[in-house]
Design a protein around this motif. Structure first.
Motif, PDB file in Angstrom:
ATOM      1  N   SER A  36      -7.550  11.000   5.082  1.00 55.94           N
ATOM      2  CA  SER A  36      -7.569  11.103   3.622  1.00 55.94           C
ATOM      3  C   SER A  36      -6.185  11.538   3.178  1.00 55.94           C
ATOM      4  O   SER A  36      -5.652  12.545   3.661  1.00 55.94           O
ATOM      5  CB  SER A  36      -8.612  12.124   3.156  1.00 55.94           C
ATOM      6  N   LEU A  37      -5.608  10.797   2.250  1.00 58.95           N
ATOM      7  CA  LEU A  37      -4.234  11.082   1.831  1.00 58.95           C
ATOM      8  C   LEU A  37      -4.158  11.920   0.568  1.00 58.95           C
ATOM      9  O   LEU A  37      -3.121  12.525   0.282  1.00 58.95           O
ATOM     10  CB  LEU A  37      -3.482   9.757   1.606  1.00 58.95           C
ATOM     11  N   PHE A  38      -5.258  11.963  -0.203  1.00 61.54           N
ATOM     12  CA  PHE A  38      -5.267  12.719  -1.451  1.00 61.54           C
ATOM     13  C   PHE A  38      -6.526  13.565  -1.541  1.00 61.54           C
ATOM     14  O   PHE A  38      -7.585  13.199  -1.028  1.00 61.54           O
ATOM     15  CB  PHE A  38      -5.202  11.780  -2.663  1.00 61.54           C
ATOM     16  N   THR A  39      -6.383  14.710  -2.228  1.00 57.76           N
ATOM     17  CA  THR A  39      -7.530  15.510  -2.634  1.00 57.76           C
ATOM     18  C   THR A  39      -7.759  15.208  -4.112  1.00 57.76           C
ATOM     19  O   THR A  39      -6.873  15.419  -4.944  1.00 57.76           O
ATOM     20  CB  THR A  39      -7.269  17.003  -2.439  1.00 57.76           C
ATOM     21  N   LEU A  44      -1.729  15.654  -2.965  1.00 61.64           N
ATOM     22  CA  LEU A  44      -1.633  15.213  -1.581  1.00 61.64           C
ATOM     23  C   LEU A  44      -2.426  16.105  -0.652  1.00 61.64           C
ATOM     24  O   LEU A  44      -2.406  17.337  -0.793  1.00 61.64           O
ATOM     25  CB  LEU A  44      -0.163  15.193  -1.129  1.00 61.64           C
ATOM     26  N   SER A  45      -3.098  15.499   0.297  1.00 61.85           N
ATOM     27  CA  SER A  45      -3.751  16.244   1.373  1.00 61.85           C
ATOM     28  C   SER A  45      -2.684  16.615   2.407  1.00 61.85           C
ATOM     29  O   SER A  45      -1.540  16.143   2.333  1.00 61.85           O
ATOM     30  CB  SER A  45      -4.822  15.367   2.030  1.00 61.85           C
ATOM     31  N   PRO A  46      -3.013  17.446   3.396  1.00 63.60           N
ATOM     32  CA  PRO A  46      -2.024  17.756   4.446  1.00 63.60           C
ATOM     33  C   PRO A  46      -1.485  16.498   5.129  1.00 63.60           C
ATOM     34  O   PRO A  46      -0.283  16.386   5.384  1.00 63.60           O
ATOM     35  CB  PRO A  46      -2.816  18.622   5.416  1.00 63.60           C
ATOM     36  N   GLN A  94      -7.320   1.205   1.350  1.00 66.53           N
ATOM     37  CA  GLN A  94      -6.950   0.411   2.530  1.00 66.53           C
ATOM     38  C   GLN A  94      -6.019   1.198   3.441  1.00 66.53           C
ATOM     39  O   GLN A  94      -6.175   1.192   4.669  1.00 66.53           O
ATOM     40  CB  GLN A  94      -6.276  -0.893   2.083  1.00 66.53           C
ATOM     41  N   LEU A  95      -5.050   1.877   2.842  1.00 64.73           N
ATOM     42  CA  LEU A  95      -4.101   2.652   3.638  1.00 64.73           C
ATOM     43  C   LEU A  95      -4.795   3.797   4.363  1.00 64.73           C
ATOM     44  O   LEU A  95      -4.528   4.060   5.542  1.00 64.73           O
ATOM     45  CB  LEU A  95      -2.988   3.181   2.726  1.00 64.73           C
ATOM     46  N   GLU A  96      -5.696   4.469   3.676  1.00 60.63           N
ATOM     47  CA  GLU A  96      -6.451   5.559   4.309  1.00 60.63           C
ATOM     48  C   GLU A  96      -7.317   5.026   5.448  1.00 60.63           C
ATOM     49  O   GLU A  96      -7.454   5.670   6.495  1.00 60.63           O
ATOM     50  CB  GLU A  96      -7.309   6.277   3.266  1.00 60.63           C
ATOM     51  N   SER A  97      -7.884   3.845   5.249  1.00 60.99           N
ATOM     52  CA  SER A  97      -8.692   3.243   6.300  1.00 60.99           C
ATOM     53  C   SER A  97      -7.834   2.841   7.499  1.00 60.99           C
ATOM     54  O   SER A  97      -8.224   3.047   8.662  1.00 60.99           O
ATOM     55  CB  SER A  97      -9.423   2.015   5.744  1.00 60.99           C
ATOM     56  N   ASN A 127       0.825  -1.211   0.000  1.00 63.18           N
ATOM     57  CA  ASN A 127       0.000   0.000   0.000  1.00 63.18           C
ATOM     58  C   ASN A 127       0.855   1.255   0.000  1.00 63.18           C
ATOM     59  O   ASN A 127       0.539   2.248  -0.670  1.00 63.18           O
ATOM     60  CB  ASN A 127      -0.924  -0.002   1.218  1.00 63.18           C
ATOM     61  N   LEU A 128       1.948   1.227   0.747  1.00 67.62           N
ATOM     62  CA  LEU A 128       2.843   2.384   0.782  1.00 67.62           C
ATOM     63  C   LEU A 128       3.520   2.600  -0.566  1.00 67.62           C
ATOM     64  O   LEU A 128       3.712   3.748  -1.008  1.00 67.62           O
ATOM     65  CB  LEU A 128       3.899   2.203   1.880  1.00 67.62           C
ATOM     66  N   ARG A 129       3.891   1.516  -1.236  1.00 66.94           N
ATOM     67  CA  ARG A 129       4.507   1.655  -2.561  1.00 66.94           C
ATOM     68  C   ARG A 129       3.525   2.291  -3.547  1.00 66.94           C
ATOM     69  O   ARG A 129       3.899   3.158  -4.357  1.00 66.94           O
ATOM     70  CB  ARG A 129       4.947   0.281  -3.068  1.00 66.94           C
ATOM     71  N   SER A 130       2.260   1.870  -3.492  1.00 69.26           N
ATOM     72  CA  SER A 130       1.247   2.471  -4.369  1.00 69.26           C
ATOM     73  C   SER A 130       1.036   3.938  -4.019  1.00 69.26           C
ATOM     74  O   SER A 130       0.881   4.788  -4.906  1.00 69.26           O
ATOM     75  CB  SER A 130      -0.076   1.708  -4.246  1.00 69.26           C
ATOM     76  N   PHE A 131       1.037   4.236  -2.729  1.00 65.86           N
ATOM     77  CA  PHE A 131       0.879   5.628  -2.293  1.00 65.86           C
ATOM     78  C   PHE A 131       1.990   6.508  -2.875  1.00 65.86           C
ATOM     79  O   PHE A 131       1.739   7.605  -3.404  1.00 65.86           O
ATOM     80  CB  PHE A 131       0.889   5.713  -0.764  1.00 65.86           C
ATOM     81  N   MET A 132       3.237   6.037  -2.781  1.00 60.90           N
ATOM     82  CA  MET A 132       4.348   6.827  -3.298  1.00 60.90           C
ATOM     83  C   MET A 132       4.231   7.029  -4.808  1.00 60.90           C
ATOM     84  O   MET A 132       4.509   8.127  -5.327  1.00 60.90           O
ATOM     85  CB  MET A 132       5.667   6.129  -2.963  1.00 60.90           C
TER      86      MET A 132
END
Length: 302
Positions: free
Chosen positions: A48-51, A59-61, A40-43, A7-12
């Motif tokens: 919320s990680l993205f706008t 990216l959100s704050p 899943q990562l946000e949950s 999930n972190l790799r997808s986030f990056m």
């Protein structure tokens, strides 16, 4: 922790591409899979990680904070995964072992140089005492125990026999009446090991019949078996000791075995030498190689 790595790799990837579709192509994944991992990562983080808009993703704050640390987290988790994987091939790290003091001196110390040479990346911490170690509570990986296994939550591998012999020095026997039957022992000086005599008696057995010898009047009681052995050698009295501990003295004649046609013990008759470890440690390679090494190299007279 490691389950969050994909999930972190997808986030990056999404953060750097500002696009789910571009990130999916870079990762060679379906758009839906990348979206699911981000969800899943946000949950998991409850943020919320993205706008998101129809044309843009930023990216959100909270996402900015995670982005600043995610690279280090990914590297740490990748290193951890590599370390765990390597442990299945080349044992390393710290192995904490608990061993009875006298047994470690006679039988483990001679083997340790070979074991350390075989596994140079392994650090061994040897805890030598005659107490009953609590493995999990004390962070012990393996304990060598000279008794039955009573805790069903632990695994025990039998390494060898743990039979006993009764003996005294020729000098002592020359000054005292002969011992031809168990009842004769009541008139002799006993040197007893207090950890192995919870009922304050020795037990002898022959042809299904047991004989109990009370030890309440022992002339010496100690939790150090070597002290008892030395006192017996110096003519102070009679001992019951493991065969592996006094075999050389019996062979040399410095101790004379008494009532050799009896089974003798200071506790019960179904003893053994066991390597004991927790069920969780069973899959840890440094525990496995150490127990296998002991089973192969340990040759204890029984």
């Amino acid at each position: 922790m490691l389950d969050k790595l994909p999930n972190l790799r997808s986030f990056m990837a999404v953060a750097e591409a500002n696009s789910f579709a571009k990130a999916a192509r870079k990762l060679n994944m379906a758009n839906s899979s990348v979206s699911r991992q981000i969800a899943q990562l946000e949950s998991q983080l409850n943020v919320s990680l993205f706008t998101r808009t129809t044309r843009h993703v930023q990216l959100s704050p909270a996402g900015e904070i995670l982005y600043g640390r995610a690279s280090g987290l990914i590297m740490e988790m990748e290193n951890l995964a590599a370390e765990l994987s390597a442990d299945n091939v080349s044992p390393h790290g710290t192995l904490k072992v608990s061993v009875p003091w006298w047994f470690s001196q006679l039988h483990l110390a001679p083997l340790l140089p070979e074991f350390l040479a075989m596994y140079p990346d392994l650090r061994v911490v040897m805890q030598c005492d005659d107490g009953m170690t609590k493995l999990v509570e004390e962070g012990v990986d393996v304990a060598v125990r000279l008794s039955r296994l009573k805790d069903s939550n632990l695994i025990a591998r039998r390494l060898g026999p743990h039979s006993f012999a009764m003996a005294a020095s020729p000098e002592y026997l020359a000054r005292h009446a002969r011992v031809t039957k168990p009842e004769d022992l009541r008139e002799h000086a006993m040197l007893s090991f207090n950890f192995s005599t919870p009922y304050h008696s020795w037990t002898l057995r022959k042809q299904g019949r047991s004989y109990r010898i009370p030890l309440k009047d022992s002339v010496l009681t100690s939790n150090n078996a070597d002290i008892l052995r030395q006192c017996a050698l110096d003519g102070a009295g009679i001992i019951i000791q493991p065969v592996w501990g006094i075999k050389s003295e019996i062979e040399s004649g410095s101790l004379i075995q008494l009532l050799p046609d009896f089974e003798v013990t200071s506790t019960t008759f179904d003893n053994g030498i066991f390597a004991v470890y927790s069920k969780e440690s069973k899959a840890v390679n440094r525990v496995k190689v150490f127990v296998d090494f002991l089973a192969e190299r340990l040759k204890v007279a029984g």
